[in-house]
Motif scaffolding. Structure first.
Motif, mmCIF file in Angstrom:
data_model
loop_
_atom_site.group_PDB
_atom_site.id
_atom_site.type_symbol
_atom_site.label_atom_id
_atom_site.label_comp_id
_atom_site.label_asym_id
_atom_site.label_seq_id
_atom_site.Cartn_x
_atom_site.Cartn_y
_atom_site.Cartn_z
ATOM 1 N N ALA A 169 -13.808 0.452 -56.760
ATOM 2 C CA ALA A 169 -13.017 -0.530 -57.527
ATOM 3 C C ALA A 169 -13.889 -1.720 -57.928
ATOM 4 C CB ALA A 169 -11.817 -0.989 -56.703
ATOM 5 N N GLU A 170 -14.815 -2.102 -57.048
ATOM 6 C CA GLU A 170 -15.743 -3.192 -57.379
ATOM 7 C C GLU A 170 -16.661 -2.801 -58.550
ATOM 8 O OE1 GLU A 170 -16.236 -5.274 -52.958
ATOM 9 O OE2 GLU A 170 -17.798 -3.919 -53.692
ATOM 10 N N MET A 171 -16.798 -1.482 -58.754
ATOM 11 C CA MET A 171 -17.608 -0.980 -59.873
ATOM 12 C C MET A 171 -16.733 -0.747 -61.112
ATOM 13 S SD MET A 171 -19.728 1.708 -57.502
ATOM 14 C CE MET A 171 -20.563 2.585 -58.801
ATOM 15 N N ARG A 172 -15.553 -1.356 -61.084
ATOM 16 C CA ARG A 172 -14.602 -1.296 -62.202
ATOM 17 C C ARG A 172 -13.981 0.084 -62.395
ATOM 18 N NH1 ARG A 172 -14.580 -6.116 -64.549
ATOM 19 N NH2 ARG A 172 -16.442 -7.419 -64.545
ATOM 20 N N VAL A 185 -10.079 7.494 -60.252
ATOM 21 C CA VAL A 185 -10.387 8.204 -59.005
ATOM 22 C C VAL A 185 -9.153 8.212 -58.101
ATOM 23 C CG1 VAL A 185 -11.923 8.341 -56.997
ATOM 24 C CG2 VAL A 185 -12.769 7.323 -59.114
ATOM 25 N N LEU A 186 -8.811 9.383 -57.587
ATOM 26 C CA LEU A 186 -7.783 9.499 -56.551
ATOM 27 C C LEU A 186 -8.486 9.934 -55.273
ATOM 28 C CD1 LEU A 186 -4.806 9.667 -55.527
ATOM 29 C CD2 LEU A 186 -4.793 12.043 -56.301
ATOM 30 N N ILE A 187 -8.435 9.078 -54.243
ATOM 31 C CA ILE A 187 -9.025 9.420 -52.949
ATOM 32 C C ILE A 187 -7.887 9.814 -52.012
ATOM 33 C CG2 ILE A 187 -10.295 8.550 -50.937
ATOM 34 C CD1 ILE A 187 -11.810 6.685 -52.818
ATOM 35 N N VAL A 188 -7.976 11.013 -51.449
ATOM 36 C CA VAL A 188 -6.940 11.516 -50.553
ATOM 37 C C VAL A 188 -7.492 11.484 -49.128
ATOM 38 C CG1 VAL A 188 -5.422 13.462 -50.030
ATOM 39 C CG2 VAL A 188 -6.092 13.024 -52.397
ATOM 40 N N ASP A 189 -6.926 10.612 -48.297
ATOM 41 C CA ASP A 189 -7.359 10.492 -46.907
ATOM 42 C C ASP A 189 -6.526 11.453 -46.066
ATOM 43 O OD1 ASP A 189 -8.668 9.396 -44.625
ATOM 44 O OD2 ASP A 189 -6.909 8.162 -44.227
ATOM 45 N N THR A 190 -7.127 12.565 -45.655
ATOM 46 C CA THR A 190 -6.361 13.593 -44.943
ATOM 47 C C THR A 190 -6.201 13.228 -43.469
ATOM 48 O OG1 THR A 190 -8.235 14.962 -44.219
ATOM 49 C CG2 THR A 190 -7.401 15.345 -46.460
ATOM 50 N N ALA A 191 -5.314 13.958 -42.811
ATOM 51 C CA ALA A 191 -5.126 13.779 -41.368
ATOM 52 C C ALA A 191 -6.315 14.376 -40.622
ATOM 53 C CB ALA A 191 -3.839 14.456 -40.928
ATOM 54 N N ASP A 222 -19.993 7.922 -57.870
ATOM 55 C CA ASP A 222 -19.716 7.587 -59.269
ATOM 56 C C ASP A 222 -20.532 8.436 -60.237
ATOM 57 O OD1 ASP A 222 -18.182 5.858 -61.023
ATOM 58 O OD2 ASP A 222 -20.092 4.935 -61.579
ATOM 59 N N GLN A 223 -21.602 9.039 -59.729
ATOM 60 C CA GLN A 223 -22.450 9.899 -60.568
ATOM 61 C C GLN A 223 -22.028 11.367 -60.518
ATOM 62 O OE1 GLN A 223 -24.763 8.558 -62.645
ATOM 63 N NE2 GLN A 223 -23.911 6.647 -61.851
ATOM 64 N N TRP A 224 -21.096 11.701 -59.625
ATOM 65 C CA TRP A 224 -20.660 13.096 -59.558
ATOM 66 C C TRP A 224 -20.037 13.496 -60.890
ATOM 67 C CZ3 TRP A 224 -17.704 13.023 -54.199
ATOM 68 C CH2 TRP A 224 -18.644 12.885 -53.169
ATOM 69 N N PRO A 225 -20.239 14.752 -61.297
ATOM 70 C CA PRO A 225 -19.694 15.175 -62.591
ATOM 71 C C PRO A 225 -18.169 15.114 -62.584
ATOM 72 C CG PRO A 225 -20.546 17.054 -61.351
ATOM 73 C CD PRO A 225 -20.971 15.830 -60.615
ATOM 74 N N LEU A 226 -17.611 14.684 -63.709
ATOM 75 C CA LEU A 226 -16.152 14.675 -63.836
ATOM 76 C C LEU A 226 -15.657 16.094 -64.042
ATOM 77 C CD1 LEU A 226 -15.535 11.595 -66.135
ATOM 78 C CD2 LEU A 226 -14.649 11.909 -63.825
ATOM 79 N N PRO A 227 -14.421 16.369 -63.622
ATOM 80 C CA PRO A 227 -13.876 17.707 -63.856
ATOM 81 C C PRO A 227 -13.709 17.961 -65.351
ATOM 82 C CG PRO A 227 -12.175 16.213 -63.056
ATOM 83 C CD PRO A 227 -13.479 15.489 -62.934
ATOM 84 N N ARG A 228 -13.733 19.230 -65.717
ATOM 85 C CA ARG A 228 -13.429 19.585 -67.099
ATOM 86 C C ARG A 228 -11.985 19.188 -67.377
ATOM 87 N NH1 ARG A 228 -16.082 23.848 -65.057
ATOM 88 N NH2 ARG A 228 -14.151 25.039 -64.707
ATOM 89 N N ALA A 229 -11.683 18.907 -68.612
ATOM 90 C CA ALA A 229 -10.356 18.384 -68.963
ATOM 91 C C ALA A 229 -9.234 19.261 -68.423
ATOM 92 C CB ALA A 229 -10.241 18.246 -70.471
#
Length: 275
Positions: free
Chosen positions: A33-36, A120-126, A248-255
Motif C-alpha cells: 500500500a505504501e507503494m501505491r 492485490v488481494l492477500i488471503v491470510d489462511t489459517a 510487486d514484480q511478480w507477473p500479473l495473471p492473464r485477464a
C-alpha cells in the motif's frame, strides 16, 4: 468504463501455527500500500480470526452478513494502516460447501464489486492443512509459504506443498523464511525445504527472502499496531519492504484469470468438491 486491471491474489500460508504468517500478511499488505498499490487483506482464519486484533480494528460485520444480503462487501471492510482494507473473518465461510446457487451468486457479485477498487488481494489462511486452507490456497494465483527454523515448520510446509502438488497439481510456490538470526540461516532453511521437494515432488520453489528476528515484532503485537507503523525503520520492517518490492514484480495473471470472480468461483468449486 475501462476494462478491469488483473488482480493479484496471494495466499499466505505456512502449514503450522507460530511461524508469523499473519504478521507477514499484514505488513506485506501495508508495504504494498505504501507503494501505491490498492490492497485488500482477507482474514481467512475462520476459527481464530486475528487480523483485526493485530491491528486494533473493530469489525462490526463480516462476510456472513454479505451472504445474508444485509450489506455489501464495501460495508464490512475496515480500513487499516496505509489505507489497506481488511475483510474480517466470518464463520459463515465454513458453510461454503452448503451454499445454495443464490448465495454463490451473492458471494461472486460481492467480490466483483471490488474489481476496479484493488490491485492485490492477500488471503491470510489459517494454520494447519485443513480443507478450508486448501480451498483458499487453490483459489489463489500465488502461494507464499512462510517457514521458520523449527523442524516441524519445514515438515509441515513440505506436507502442505506435497498435498497441493500431488492432489491438486499446484507446482509453483514462493517461500519466505521468518524470524531468522542471519540471512544465511534463511537461505539454509529454503535450501532444506527445496532439497526435499526436488527429491520427491514435481514442484518449482522460489526463495523470496528472509525476515530477521526482531523484538519490535512482539512489541508491535502487544500494542495492536502493525510493525511497519510501530517501528517503520527496524530490520524486520525493512526486510518486509524488500519482499514487497519483489512481490510487486511478480507477473500479473492473464485477464481471463485476473478477475476476482475467478478467485471466488474457484473457491466455491473447491468447497463443493469437498475442499
Amino acid at each position: 468504463m475501462s476494462p478491469s486491471r488483473p488482480v493479484q491474489v496471494i495466499a499466505v500460508t505456512g502449514g503450522k501455527g507460530g511461524v508469523g504468517k499473519s504478521n507477514i500478511s499484514v505488513n506485506l499488505g501495508i508495504a504494498l500500500a505504501e507503494m501505491r498499490r490498492r490492497v485488500v487483506l482477507m482474514d481467512a482464519d475462520l476459527g481464530l480470526a486475528n487480523i483485526d486484533v493485530l491491528l486494533g480494528l473493530k469489525a462490526d460485520k463480516n462476510l456472513s452478513d454479505v451472504l445474508s444480503g444485509q450489506c455489501s462487501l464495501n460495508d464490512i471492510m475496515v480500513t487499516g494502516p496505509a489505507g489497506i482494507k481488511v475483510v474480517p473473518a466470518s464463520s459463515g465461510m465454513q458453510q461454503m460447501a452448503s451454499l445454495g446457487p443464490q448465495e454463490h451468486g451473492a458471494l461472486i457479485n460481492a467480490f466483483s464489486e471490488l474489481d476496479n477498487q484493488l490491485d492485490v488481494l492477500i488471503v491470510d489462511t489459517a494454520a494447519g492443512i485443513t480443507d478450508t486452507v486448501v480451498s483458499f490456497v487453490r483459489a489463489a494465483q500465488e502461494v507464499l509459504v512462510v517457514v521458520c527454523d523449527e523442524p516441524s515448520s519445514i515438515t509441515d510446509a513440505y506436507a502442505l506443498i506435497k498435498l497441493l502438488n500431488t492432489e491438486y497439481d499446484l507446482f509453483r510456490f514462493r517461500v519466505v523464511a521468518n524470524m531468522t538470526r542471519t540471512a544465511q540461516e534463511g537461505q539454509q532453511l529454503y535450501n532444506k525445504l527445496n532439497m526435499v521437494c526436488e527429491r520427491f515432488l514435481d514442484v518449482s520453489l522460489q526463495y523470496v527472502g528472509n525476515v530477521p528476528f526482531d523484538e519490535n515484532v512482539r512489541k508491535s503485537v502487544q500494542r495492536q499496531k502493525a510493525l511497519l507503523e510501530y517501528a517503520p525503520s527496524c530490520k524486520a520492517a525493512q526486510a518486509i519492504r524488500g519482499i514487497a518490492e519483489k512481490v510487486d514484480q511478480w507477473p500479473l495473471p492473464r485477464a481471463a484469470r485476473g478477475h476476482l470472480e475467478f478467485f471466488v468461483e474457484r473457491l466455491l468449486q473447491t468447497a463443493n468438491a469437498g475442499y
